[in-house]
Design a protein around this motif. Structure first.
Motif, PDB file in Angstrom:
ATOM      1  N   LYS A  45       7.557 -24.133 -48.135  1.00  0.00           N
ATOM      2  CA  LYS A  45       7.872 -25.541 -48.356  1.00  0.00           C
ATOM      3  C   LYS A  45       6.804 -26.375 -47.677  1.00  0.00           C
ATOM      4  O   LYS A  45       6.825 -26.577 -46.463  1.00  0.00           O
ATOM      5  N   GLY A  46       5.842 -26.813 -48.479  1.00  0.00           N
ATOM      6  CA  GLY A  46       4.696 -27.501 -47.901  1.00  0.00           C
ATOM      7  C   GLY A  46       3.862 -26.533 -47.092  1.00  0.00           C
ATOM      8  O   GLY A  46       3.398 -25.517 -47.600  1.00  0.00           O
ATOM      9  N   ASN A  47       3.697 -26.843 -45.826  1.00  0.00           N
ATOM     10  CA  ASN A  47       2.960 -25.955 -44.926  1.00  0.00           C
ATOM     11  C   ASN A  47       3.877 -25.025 -44.140  1.00  0.00           C
ATOM     12  O   ASN A  47       3.413 -24.252 -43.309  1.00  0.00           O
ATOM     13  N   VAL A  48       5.189 -25.128 -44.374  1.00  0.00           N
ATOM     14  CA  VAL A  48       6.157 -24.331 -43.631  1.00  0.00           C
ATOM     15  C   VAL A  48       6.496 -23.070 -44.421  1.00  0.00           C
ATOM     16  O   VAL A  48       6.961 -23.146 -45.566  1.00  0.00           O
ATOM     17  N   LYS A  49       6.267 -21.921 -43.809  1.00  0.00           N
ATOM     18  CA  LYS A  49       6.567 -20.644 -44.445  1.00  0.00           C
ATOM     19  C   LYS A  49       7.634 -19.910 -43.642  1.00  0.00           C
ATOM     20  O   LYS A  49       7.797 -20.145 -42.444  1.00  0.00           O
TER      21      LYS A  49
ATOM     22  N   SER B 208      16.228 -20.473 -38.034  1.00  0.00           N
ATOM     23  CA  SER B 208      14.863 -20.589 -38.540  1.00  0.00           C
ATOM     24  C   SER B 208      14.114 -19.297 -38.264  1.00  0.00           C
ATOM     25  O   SER B 208      14.392 -18.581 -37.305  1.00  0.00           O
ATOM     26  N   ASN B 209      13.177 -18.993 -39.155  1.00  0.00           N
ATOM     27  CA  ASN B 209      12.304 -17.833 -39.008  1.00  0.00           C
ATOM     28  C   ASN B 209      10.962 -18.345 -38.517  1.00  0.00           C
ATOM     29  O   ASN B 209      10.194 -18.943 -39.269  1.00  0.00           O
ATOM     30  N   LEU B 210      10.690 -18.138 -37.231  1.00  0.00           N
ATOM     31  CA  LEU B 210       9.455 -18.660 -36.640  1.00  0.00           C
ATOM     32  C   LEU B 210       8.268 -17.807 -37.063  1.00  0.00           C
ATOM     33  O   LEU B 210       8.330 -16.577 -37.076  1.00  0.00           O
ATOM     34  N   ARG B 211       7.159 -18.466 -37.397  1.00  0.00           N
ATOM     35  CA  ARG B 211       5.935 -17.782 -37.758  1.00  0.00           C
ATOM     36  C   ARG B 211       4.991 -17.748 -36.561  1.00  0.00           C
ATOM     37  O   ARG B 211       5.097 -18.558 -35.629  1.00  0.00           O
TER      38      ARG B 211
ATOM     39  N   ASP C 125       2.960 -17.262 -51.483  1.00  0.00           N
ATOM     40  CA  ASP C 125       2.086 -17.969 -52.437  1.00  0.00           C
ATOM     41  C   ASP C 125       1.323 -17.003 -53.334  1.00  0.00           C
ATOM     42  O   ASP C 125       0.116 -17.184 -53.592  1.00  0.00           O
ATOM     43  N   ASN C 126       1.998 -15.941 -53.806  1.00  0.00           N
ATOM     44  CA  ASN C 126       1.406 -14.963 -54.724  1.00  0.00           C
ATOM     45  C   ASN C 126       0.232 -14.192 -54.124  1.00  0.00           C
ATOM     46  O   ASN C 126      -0.583 -13.623 -54.856  1.00  0.00           O
ATOM     47  N   SER C 127       0.135 -14.167 -52.805  1.00  0.00           N
ATOM     48  CA  SER C 127      -0.947 -13.437 -52.153  1.00  0.00           C
ATOM     49  C   SER C 127      -0.568 -11.969 -52.006  1.00  0.00           C
ATOM     50  O   SER C 127       0.558 -11.566 -52.312  1.00  0.00           O
ATOM     51  N   ASN C 128      -1.514 -11.162 -51.535  1.00  0.00           N
ATOM     52  CA  ASN C 128      -1.239  -9.749 -51.291  1.00  0.00           C
ATOM     53  C   ASN C 128      -0.275  -9.595 -50.122  1.00  0.00           C
ATOM     54  O   ASN C 128      -0.174 -10.472 -49.253  1.00  0.00           O
ATOM     55  N   PHE C 129       0.423  -8.483 -50.101  1.00  0.00           N
ATOM     56  CA  PHE C 129       1.334  -8.200 -48.992  1.00  0.00           C
ATOM     57  C   PHE C 129       0.530  -7.872 -47.729  1.00  0.00           C
ATOM     58  O   PHE C 129      -0.552  -7.286 -47.799  1.00  0.00           O
ATOM     59  N   SER C 130       1.071  -8.243 -46.591  1.00  0.00           N
ATOM     60  CA  SER C 130       0.433  -7.931 -45.310  1.00  0.00           C
ATOM     61  C   SER C 130       1.507  -7.833 -44.240  1.00  0.00           C
ATOM     62  O   SER C 130       2.632  -8.306 -44.414  1.00  0.00           O
ATOM     63  N   MET C 131       1.144  -7.210 -43.110  1.00  0.00           N
ATOM     64  CA  MET C 131       2.086  -7.042 -42.012  1.00  0.00           C
ATOM     65  C   MET C 131       1.825  -8.074 -40.926  1.00  0.00           C
ATOM     66  O   MET C 131       0.664  -8.402 -40.627  1.00  0.00           O
ATOM     67  N   THR C 132       2.905  -8.575 -40.346  1.00  0.00           N
ATOM     68  CA  THR C 132       2.774  -9.559 -39.276  1.00  0.00           C
ATOM     69  C   THR C 132       4.074  -9.599 -38.473  1.00  0.00           C
ATOM     70  O   THR C 132       5.043  -8.905 -38.774  1.00  0.00           O
TER      71      THR C 132
END
Length: 962
Positions: A531-535, A469-472, A450-457
């Protein structure tokens, strides 16, 4: 100057503390090489007057006698033809300082005859605690009796050539590798100023380019070297326009948003009350600089070893700064080692009240003060202090993605990720796979949503066939990433962190590291998806690569695959007699098969390859001539693994590894032979073919006719890469038919016809139609077959023939591709560009039916639309053909590329020529016929070129694809 080395040396030097390193660059100049350049030596100097030099020399030594350390005073960086002052113990003599001379061309050291002891006074020469040390006031006015005695010239800059070694009875022995060269410097300067040669080695440096500055053209910057968690050695320099005002400054601010306001400042300033510049603290509460109350005593406490000077139009300060902050004054700079700073530089004039408005300024990229190179990913330490993976085998290029890891403990890993990223909403990720596949793999990523800064996770690639699927993360995992650094500058993303890899029973995404497990690092880059709340992480589009399995504690890069045993080569003389063979039209690959009984078949695969490592040639068995589904037997080297015969399977548009295949292979493929001889890989084996509980393993059906599919390409530890055009399909055959021969299915024929039809349409028919309409509208004005001018008949007829060929070629390629569209690699680019060109071409006849009469006021609008669509279609079609000519055939790439560019180049060139011609040449009734004949002659020549290009390219494509 390497301050860390000096501090260490200060701790280990002898108890008498003869060599005072703390005064280096303050009261004396010093040159102390890095430990990699010597066994520990150095020189220090200070000029007492124009004829006397206070000189110190030291070297670490295991004994006093028979050792030396010497310094030469040279005009260049090479030993030879320069005077020398040495601290030496010749033979069994006591150590002392002496003059000597290096012979021309570096042919050894020469002793100087005569007694020059009077040139040395206040002498100290000792050996204690493993250090040989000499100090003396040296008369450096030379000697009228011997020109080799050092004579100091105040106007000369010298390279100090430092060396140490063993002495002999005659003098100094060869120094071997124990030597070092200083940068050029003046002996009259205790602090020689900014040493750029150490940037990226012993200190970090920031020197903004002119395009990052306002009103400053270089000559401004700073260096920084972390001494401890609370101490950083800073150097600050910048322009000093002392012809306008002697009170100048250059200031260094620490910003997190590239703005001057509300930032702490360390300045190098010369206030009116000072005789020389000093390093100070100040603060920018807004866009102006302000003094800090009570700063002088804080400065005295927090800034040590401070020096400053103004010379040669530059101001320079150096000091060791306590960066732990001041609790009672938050305006004093406090370093956060987890944070990057934009270094803000300003240059201007000072006043009694402080710094005036700057006249020039610069801003740096995001800078981490404890990175000496500030380049992010440092390849130099790969394989030494960290493991690294640099992919090179992505189908569409890997965008310079790289990763590294270093074990801090069994529960923490330092991870680096980098790659070229052109915008936010992208990712670079590394997976930790135990089987070389993307599925069911823990992932550490650097991503933006969503155009935010890059971060590690963390994330996790979950595969529950057929879904992916890529689980968050379901919890806040930010606390597991410490010492985080994220830098996104000029399209390059760099992320690093110390990552806790302890796992989480309640969060599947958190990676749990097992020291005893071998992991295959998988790297990928692509777009993120919201997609909606799914990233999640989007498909990598083949920008993915897989490293071989290895323990993460092993930083050594994987070696190339060992060469095959050399046993076995293909014997074609028995084809059709003792075994059946199929050699595709490329005539460089061959498979052979011999049915021993219903349960066992002997297979051979021979193929031309550039290497025996990271390549494959695969044999697929298809019921209908299609790639999917198909069981596969391959001769491959996955990455750096040895060449061997294996099972795999085709599903969808890719080749897949089979779970547990290695164990099955060991039982089902026996009597194996592999070799790599004369540029050919070769695999032979007896394959058990009566089936397995795993349906992906090839099962032979005796009365079944099979299409044999041969494909070849590169292979990584994760599997087989895309084969491109290196794929061939045989006619249907019984495997027991020894005489089935080399007949291929119709697919190659359809591909060849597609290429030839498209080439003739776009390289011959369309250019002819265009050039007649563009140049010959005024020719044959009285001849109108069917009521229409001749140029129009040719324009329409050639275009219609071209469109008919395009339709036929389009249908042929759809049949060839089983009516499936691909977007992968250059084939995908060719297809997309070609389809757009076809749609525009097919649109033209319908647009033509809407044209108004030539005299209608709206006719120019139609002309622009019609011509614009035509030009666009021609450019796109030429691009598609160039891609095919350069990427899809086995040779003649450059020739085919040049040929494909000729028609459109001729069209543009003649159009431009006749625009100029029509404006320059006056045409009257007398010259009308001659001018038209000239036009016709030029067009006829162009037509011959179009026919020749279309014919030659068609032949090239026909032979290239056959």
């Amino acid at each position: 100057m390497k301050l860390q080395f000096l501090l260490v040396f200060a701790l280990i030097q002898p108890s008498y503390q003869q060599f005072d390193a703390s005064q280096c660059q303050i009261s004396k100049g010093c040159h102390i090489p890095e430990s990699t350049q010597s066994n520990g030596m150095g020189v220090a100097w200070s000029l007492l007057d124009d004829e006397t030099l206070l000189l110190e020399l030291f070297v670490n030594s295991d004994e006093e006698k028979g050792r030396y350390v010497a310094v030469g005073f040279s005009n260049d960086e090479h030993m030879g033809n320069e005077p020398v002052i040495e601290c030496s113990a010749i033979g069994n003599q006591k150590p002392s300082m002496k003059f000597s001379f290096d012979k021309t061309n570096g042919k050894g050291n020469e002793r100087i005859a005569g007694d020059y002891t009077a040139h040395f006074s206040n002498n100290t020469a000792v050996f204690e605690n493993g250090v040989l040390y000499c100090k003396s006031n040296v008369k450096v006015s030379g000697s009228s009796e011997n020109s080799n005695v050092f004579k100091f010239d105040p106007s000369t800059q010298y390279h100090l050539l430092l060396a140490n070694g063993k002495t002999t009875a005659k003098g100094l022995g060869y120094h071997k590798d124990q030597s070092s060269v200083s940068r050029k410097l003046r002996l009259s300067e205790s602090s020689p100023g900014f040493d750029q040669s150490e940037c990226g080695k012993t200190k970090g440096c920031t020197m903004p380019a002119a395009n990052s500055c306002y009103n400053v053209d270089g000559n401004i910057g700073a260096s920084y070297q972390v001494i401890s968690d609370n101490q950083i050695a800073f150097e600050i320099f910048g322009p000093a326009n002392t012809t306008v005002n002697e009170n100048v400054y250059v200031a260094l601010g620490f910003s997190d948003d590239e703005k001057m306001a509300n930032i702490s400042v360390i300045e190098c300033s010369n206030l009116p009350s000072e005789t020389a510049p000093t390093m100070k603290f100040s603060y920018n509460p807004g866009f102006k600089n302000a003094r800090i109350d009570g700063e002088p005593p804080i400065r005295a406490k927090f800034i040590q070893q401070s020096i400053g000077r103004i010379s040669d139009g530059s101001i320079y300060c150096k000091g060791v700064v306590n960066v732990g902050g001041e609790a009672e004054n938050p305006q004093i700079f406090k370093w956060n080692k987890n944070q990057g700073y934009h270094l803000m530089f300003a240059a201007g004039f000072s006043a009694d009240t402080g710094l005036t408005q700057h006249w020039g300024s610069c801003v740096s990229i995001l800078t981490f003060l404890d990175q000496v190179n500030n380049l992010g990913f440092n390849d130099a330490t790969c394989g030494l202090t960290k493991g690294c993976f640099t992919p090179t085998d992505c189908t569409d290029g890997c965008d310079d993605i790289r990763s590294s890891w270093s074990l801090l403990s069994d529960n923490q890993i330092h991870v680096e990720l980098t790659g070229k990223v052109n915008a936010t909403n992208k990712y670079v990720a590394m997976g930790f796979s135990t089987n070389g596949t993307m599925g069911n793999t823990s992932v550490i990523e650097c991503s933006s949503f969503d155009n935010s800064n890059f971060s590690m996770t963390f994330s996790y690639n979950l595969v529950n066939a057929p879904d992916y699927s890529n689980l968050r993360s379901t919890s806040d995992v930010s606390g597991l990433f410490t010492n985080r650094r994220v830098q996104f500058v000029d399209g390059v993303l760099y992320c690093s962190a110390d990552v806790a890899v302890v796992g989480d029973a309640n969060d599947q995404t958190v990676f749990k590291y097992d020291p005893a497990t071998k992991y295959s690092i998988i790297m990928a880059t692509g777009d993120t998806s919201t997609k909606g709340n799914v990233k999640g992480l989007g498909y990598h589009k083949k920008k993915r690569s897989v490293a071989p399995l290895q323990l993460l504690s092993d930083y050594t890069p994987p070696t190339a695959a060992p060469p095959p045993s050399g046993k076995g080569t293909f014997d074609s003389s028995t084809c059709g007699k003792d075994k059946a063979c199929y050699t595709p039209p490329n005539n460089v690959d061959t498979v052979a098969y011999k049915v021993l009984n219903d349960s066992y078949i002997e297979f051979e695969i021979s193929s031309t390859q550039s290497s025996s490592s990271g390549v494959y040639t695969a044999l697929g068995f298809s019921n209908d001539g299609k790639m999917n589904p198909a069981n596969v037997i391959e001769c491959s080297s996955l990455g750096s693994q040895p060449l061997s015969m294996k099972f795999s399977t085709n599903s969808g548009y890719s080749n897949d590894r089979i779970s547990g295949e290695e164990a099955i292979r060991s039982q089902y493929i026996t009597n194996t032979e592999t070799s790599y001889v004369d540029g050919k890989i070769y695999c032979k084996g007896t394959v058990r073919s009566d089936g397995n509980s795993n349906a992906a393993i090839f099962k032979y059906t005796p009365k079944q006719q099979y299409h044999l599919i041969i494909a070849k390409g590169t292979a990584s530890p994760g599997g087989l890469g895309y084969h491109g055009t290196n794929r061939y399909i045989s006619t249907a055959r019984l495997l027991t038919d020894l005489g089935a021969g080399n007949e291929s299915g119709s697919s190659n024929t359809l591909l060849i016809l597609h290429a030839m039809f498209m080439t003739i349409a776009w390289m011959t028919m369309v250019p002819i139609a265009v050039i007649f309409a563009r140049v010959l509208r005024s020719s044959w004005p009285t001849t109108k077959p069917g009521g229409l001018l001749i140029w129009f008949h040719i324009h329409r007829g050639a275009n219609l023939i071209g469109i008919a060929l395009m339709i036929a070629a389009f249908v042929l390629i759809l049949i060839h591709k089983d009516w499936k569209f691909t977007t992968i690699g250059w084939g995908g680019k060719h297809a997309i560009i070609g389809i757009i060109a076809l749609c525009l071409a097919w649109l033209q006849p319908f647009i033509s039916t809407l044209r108004c009469s030539p005299n209608d006021s709206r006719r120019p609008i139609f002309n622009y639309i019609h011509r614009g669509i035509g030009v666009t279609a021609m450019v796109l079609a030429t691009t598609a053909i160039c891609i095919a000519g350069y990427h899809f055939t086995g040779g003649r790439h450059v020739v085919q590329l040049v040929l494909a560019l000729i028609p459109i180049s001729v069209i543009f060139a003649l159009s431009l020529f006749f625009i100029i011609f029509n404006n320059v040449v006056d045409v009257d009734t007398k010259s009308f016929t001659k001018v038209n004949r000239f036009r016709e002659f030029v067009v006829y020549g162009a037509v011959l070129i179009f026919i020749a290009v279309g014919t030659i390219l068609s032949v090239f494509f026909g032979t290239g694809f056959s």
